[in-house]
Write a protein that holds these residues in place. Sequence first.
Motif, short mmCIF file in Angstrom:
data_model
loop_
_atom_site.label_atom_id
_atom_site.label_comp_id
_atom_site.label_asym_id
_atom_site.label_seq_id
_atom_site.Cartn_x
_atom_site.Cartn_y
_atom_site.Cartn_z
N ASN A 83 0.86 -1.17 0.00
CA ASN A 83 0.00 0.00 0.00
C ASN A 83 0.90 1.23 0.00
O ASN A 83 1.67 1.45 0.93
N SER A 84 0.83 2.01 -1.05
CA SER A 84 1.77 3.11 -1.29
C SER A 84 1.35 4.37 -0.54
O SER A 84 0.23 4.86 -0.70
N VAL A 85 2.28 4.91 0.25
CA VAL A 85 2.04 6.08 1.07
C VAL A 85 3.26 6.99 0.98
O VAL A 85 4.40 6.51 0.92
N GLU A 86 3.02 8.30 0.98
CA GLU A 86 4.14 9.24 0.92
C GLU A 86 5.07 9.06 2.11
O GLU A 86 4.63 8.96 3.26
N HIS A 126 -3.00 5.30 -3.20
CA HIS A 126 -3.76 4.08 -3.39
C HIS A 126 -4.11 3.82 -4.85
O HIS A 126 -3.91 2.71 -5.36
N ILE A 127 -4.62 4.81 -5.54
CA ILE A 127 -5.05 4.63 -6.92
C ILE A 127 -3.87 4.29 -7.82
O ILE A 127 -4.02 3.64 -8.85
N ALA A 128 -2.65 4.69 -7.43
CA ALA A 128 -1.47 4.48 -8.26
C ALA A 128 -0.63 3.28 -7.81
O ALA A 128 0.51 3.14 -8.26
N ASP A 129 -1.16 2.41 -6.96
CA ASP A 129 -0.40 1.26 -6.49
C ASP A 129 0.17 0.42 -7.63
O ASP A 129 1.30 -0.07 -7.55
N TYR A 130 -0.60 0.23 -8.67
CA TYR A 130 -0.12 -0.50 -9.85
C TYR A 130 0.71 0.41 -10.75
O TYR A 130 1.77 0.02 -11.25
#
Length: 354
Positions: A240-243, A325-329
């Motif tokens: 899960n991508s987070v700044e 979140h929307i850019a995880d892929y």
Amino acid sequence: MRTSLLFRSVCLSVALLATSSLSSCLKVIKPGKQFTAYRPATMPDYAQPDNWAALPTRRDSADVVPLGSGLRDNQKNAVADVFYVHPTTFLRSESWNADLSDERLNRFTDNSTIRKQATVYNAAARIYAPRYRQATLYSFFDEKTTNGKDALELAYSDVKAAFQYYLAHYNQGRPIIIAGHSQGTFHATRLLHEFFDNDAKLRKQLVVAYLIGFKVKTDEYQAMRPCEDSTQTGCYVGWNSVETGNEYPPFAGGLATNPLTWTLDTTVVPARLNRGGVPLAFNRIDTAVVGAQVHRGLLWINVPKPIGYPRFLLPGQPQLRHSFHIADYALFYLNLRRNAVTRVQAYTAQPQRP
């Protein structure tokens, strides 16, 4: 519910009301009646091709590649399959679950998640992506009633039925990749519990599970473990991508795989190992778009310089939290694409595999 902050970010990001408050946004997408007051749409018959967003035997949105990328769809020659479950694309309030006869929703799903996520696997595997009566976005906010839970249960019943049909009619003993994002990962995680964790025979067919964009525990399963490197099979990965510098309580302590190294260690990995992201416009490859570091169940990333990888502000205390979140892929598109190929190759090289 542990995911409320995540889906609050999605609510903001889709800009249902560009100038509205969060409470107004939630009010707009909240169904007006109880779950039991609606008659769900007819359960899909997965013998009908129209109930699949992607099938390898026809032309569809899973067959494309990013514009000008030089990549190729290899489904015709692929030795493995991927069963991909798409994330939430039903954001409206007229019911708790989507209707598969909604052509506008189907086009939106195909042009967004199938095109921009499922295609990452078309170099490694034949893509099977079911349409399903997905739960509406508000289901993840519903903490006071059972409506959201019931909507997700209905959605999962379709995913399960689709997978059973896939096994009976399409798979023919081929290696399997399970993949999803967000609500899709919510259902894919459960699918692995029901079909793989307690079934050694089927588990032998599992190449890998990509459980991205939702909290998955490091000890989620009894017989399966998180992948520890780029070639391990029969395991699962997720992030899960987070700044960088921000905590994110809904996913704290969950699984975080670094897609630049495919390891679980907390080393800061530089952007030069990022083979390429693909922005949401799906119109180019951005090499070295972000670096990444595993941090307490999160994947910390720097803010990408190229446009097209949206950043979402999450209201919360004591500080704002920033989710990609929307850019995880999208942020790791080429690393993920190559890894799927690598794991299929590693799987087929094992003589004990069927």
